[in-house]
Design a protein around this motif. Structure first.
Motif, PDB file in Angstrom:
ATOM      1  N   TYR A 392      36.461  33.160  62.465  1.00  0.00           N
ATOM      2  CA  TYR A 392      36.831  32.206  63.529  1.00  0.00           C
ATOM      3  C   TYR A 392      36.426  30.868  62.689  1.00  0.00           C
ATOM      4  N   LYS A 393      35.646  30.678  61.973  1.00  0.00           N
ATOM      5  CA  LYS A 393      35.360  29.479  61.281  1.00  0.00           C
ATOM      6  C   LYS A 393      36.423  29.125  60.302  1.00  0.00           C
ATOM      7  N   ARG A 394      36.913  30.402  59.385  1.00  0.00           N
ATOM      8  CA  ARG A 394      38.128  30.363  58.677  1.00  0.00           C
ATOM      9  C   ARG A 394      39.514  29.762  59.586  1.00  0.00           C
ATOM     10  N   ALA A 395      39.463  30.102  60.877  1.00  0.00           N
ATOM     11  CA  ALA A 395      40.681  29.532  61.397  1.00  0.00           C
ATOM     12  C   ALA A 395      40.688  28.344  61.935  1.00  0.00           C
ATOM     13  N   THR A 396      39.324  27.793  62.261  1.00  0.00           N
ATOM     14  CA  THR A 396      39.225  26.767  62.801  1.00  0.00           C
ATOM     15  C   THR A 396      38.705  25.373  61.872  1.00  0.00           C
ATOM     16  N   GLU A 397      38.067  25.891  60.648  1.00  0.00           N
ATOM     17  CA  GLU A 397      37.531  25.007  59.724  1.00  0.00           C
ATOM     18  C   GLU A 397      38.097  25.204  58.428  1.00  0.00           C
ATOM     19  N   GLY A 398      38.726  26.165  58.202  1.00  0.00           N
ATOM     20  CA  GLY A 398      39.381  26.844  56.926  1.00  0.00           C
ATOM     21  C   GLY A 398      38.269  27.195  56.006  1.00  0.00           C
ATOM     22  N   GLY A 399      38.801  27.625  54.695  1.00  0.00           N
ATOM     23  CA  GLY A 399      37.917  28.197  53.889  1.00  0.00           C
ATOM     24  C   GLY A 399      37.417  29.636  53.596  1.00  0.00           C
ATOM     25  N   SER A 400      36.638  30.143  52.668  1.00  0.00           N
ATOM     26  CA  SER A 400      36.162  31.362  52.445  1.00  0.00           C
ATOM     27  C   SER A 400      34.627  31.381  52.775  1.00  0.00           C
ATOM     28  N   TYR A 401      34.163  32.358  53.090  1.00  0.00           N
ATOM     29  CA  TYR A 401      32.764  32.624  53.759  1.00  0.00           C
ATOM     30  C   TYR A 401      32.106  33.816  53.161  1.00  0.00           C
ATOM     31  N   LEU A 402      30.861  33.644  53.061  1.00  0.00           N
ATOM     32  CA  LEU A 402      29.864  34.608  52.509  1.00  0.00           C
ATOM     33  C   LEU A 402      28.857  35.013  53.747  1.00  0.00           C
ATOM     34  N   VAL A 403      28.928  36.210  54.040  1.00  0.00           N
ATOM     35  CA  VAL A 403      28.272  36.713  55.138  1.00  0.00           C
ATOM     36  C   VAL A 403      27.120  37.634  54.801  1.00  0.00           C
ATOM     37  N   GLU A 404      25.847  37.539  54.848  1.00  0.00           N
ATOM     38  CA  GLU A 404      24.763  38.384  54.433  1.00  0.00           C
ATOM     39  C   GLU A 404      23.696  38.802  55.400  1.00  0.00           C
TER      40      GLU A 404
END
Length: 490
Positions: A392-404
């Motif tokens: 959801y953040k990728r769609a609304t803010e852009g970018g790549s994310y690390l989830v741990e």
């Protein structure tokens, strides 16, 4: 200085839901659409395991509904419902499936389990053959030693010394600790107070990619997920994404043994591919797949995939639309144990959970395990929730994310919810076999309404307990032999 644990003993299920949800800066009103009705069943324990089950499954479903609403530009989320009894049953799903009417066989354990040492107790985990062999080498015996030989040998050794040697040699051993002993251990202070982390690691374009356009029947239809995991926790995350419509490609190594009892359950909804990462042709195929991937899930020992060129930062650089890199570990990413292996049963043992449960049970046992692999299942749903929050953040803010997510972090959250005293905690019947479960909780289309054909026969398995009004939820694929599918995206 001993670590401290937050006091969340006053939290209701709704409090937990809102606390974990809002910590990720997601739309705060979304949880208003969640319903958590019913009473738990089949999990007698002093810990708030039923609440953890209901909340973590609801978090993942709410994030799926948020994505569905965003993709389709709807005004508001649909209602999400998770019944307490169904969530409890799903937390034990690997115990309840049948194939051709037969329940999963209990895996034999030649050295695993709780053993008395000269100064305490240790638990040995030996599900995989190489872990079993390492355990024998650790204690100085050759398999197959008799139970009495194993008992006598371990009784001459010291618990923490055995644990420390195991960390260095590849065996999976945990020393039984009380809360006070765990809090004074070198790792306890490094475990985060929040059970998951979502962090942006690279910039990228906003919006939903074309393959995730509107009009789909399932929340995650079109999502490309590559999963490199084993055992329960991280596979549950992939299975959850599959229940919401994702194309989940489960990649395993032909060099590693399978775990049929667990794999049959956690493989639902997924395609299965085998690649040997020691072969350049297979590595090239993996790199090709990762170029188009939306989500990469891994649960290998921390750092092991980095050496293969599969770090979060590298995947972010080669991703076309931005990637969500999801990582499940035993102990977390900080502290002296960060690079060590671990499993649910070992984390329960070393962290004080088993001693605390035994004390509340009041029957004089040194240790009492939880009635299910609660850390595994909760961590899996938390990882799935974190992945969808990042999407959801990728769609609304852009970018790549690390989830741990770590098993130890989930343990700490469960501990923070406190325990309940009284015989009612342990007085209920533990549901542990298929005949304990009402037929309506099974996912099936067969003559009895409870079976579906799979690669091993007719399978009856527990359906996903989350419901989203007006949206399909469930598994489109059933388990099959490892490596049965082509290594290409649909």
């Amino acid at each position: 200085m001993p670590t401290t644990v937050p006091d969340r003993t006053a939290f209701s299920q709704v409090d937990s839901l809102n606390y974990i949800w809002t910590a990720l800066d997601l739309p705060p009103t979304a949880t208003n659409k969640v319903q958590l009705p019913g009473r738990p069943c089949g999990t007698p324990t002093s810990f708030q395991v039923p609440a953890l089950a209901q909340v973590t499954i609801a978090l993942s479903a709410t994030a799926a509904a948020l994505i569905h609403t965003s993709r389709n530009d709807h005004a508001e989320l649909p209602t999400i419902t998770v019944f307490a009894n169904e969530a409890c049953i799903e937390f034990k799903s690997e115990r309840f499936y049948t194939i051709d009417g037969q329940p999963p066989s209990k895996e034999s354990s030649s050295i695993g389990g709780l053993h008395r040492t000269s100064d305490g107790w240790v638990r040995i985990h030996d599900s995989f053959p190489h872990h079993r062999e390492a355990a024998y080498r650790l204690i100085g015996l050759a398999p197959p030693a008799s139970p009495e030989e194993i008992k006598q040998k371990i009784a001459t050794l010291k618990a923490v010394e055995l644990e420390s040697q195991a960390f260095r040699t590849g065996a999976i051993v945990g020393a039984l600790r009380s809360y006070a002993q765990w809090d004074a251990s070198p790792q306890a202070a490094s475990v985060s107070d929040h059970p998951l982390s979502v962090r942006k690691i690279a910039d990228g374009p906003k919006g939903w990619p074309a393959h995730l356009g509107a009009g789909q029947k399932k929340c995650l239809a079109g999502l490309k997920v590559l999963e490199m995991t084993r055992v329960i926790a991280a596979p549950v995350a992939g299975r959850t994404l599959a229940a919401h419509g994702a194309d989940v490609m489960w990649v395993t190594s032909p060099k590693l043994p399978d775990l049929p009892v667990l794999d049959r359950d956690t493989a639902r909804g997924k395609r299965t591919v085998q690649l040997d990462l020691d072969q350049e042709a297979d590595m090239e195929k993996l790199r090709e797949l990762l170029g188009d991937v939306d989500v990469f899930i891994q649960s290998y020992r921390p750092g092991s995939l980095v050496m293969k060129g599969l770090s979060p930062e590298r995947l972010a650089r080669v991703s076309k639309n931005g990637v969500v890199y999801a990582s499940l570990s035993a102990w977390g990413t900080e502290g002296p144990w960060a690079g060590y292996r671990g499993f649910d049963s070992i984390v329960q043992t070393v962290s004080g959970l088993n001693v605390a449960e035994a004390e509340y049970h009041g029957q004089g046992e040194p240790s009492k395990v939880l009635p299910c692999q609660a850390l595994d299942h909760a961590s899996g749903y938390l990882l799935a929730f974190g992945i969808m929050a990042a999407l959801y953040k990728r769609a609304t803010e852009g970018g790549s994310y690390l989830v741990e997510v770590s098993l130890a972090g989930t343990m700490k959250y469960l501990r923070s919810l406190g325990q309940s005293r009284g015989p009612e905690c342990f007085g209920g019947r533990s549901w542990d076999k298929p005949s304990d479960v009402p037929i309506e909780l099974y996912d099936g289309t067969g003559a009895t309404g409870s079976t579906r054909p799979c690669g091993f026969g007719d399978m009856a398995a527990i359906k996903h307990s989350a419901r989203i009004d007006g949206v399909e939820v469930g598994y489109d694929r059933m388990p099959k032999k490892l490596g049965s599918d082509e290594a290409t995206w649909l």
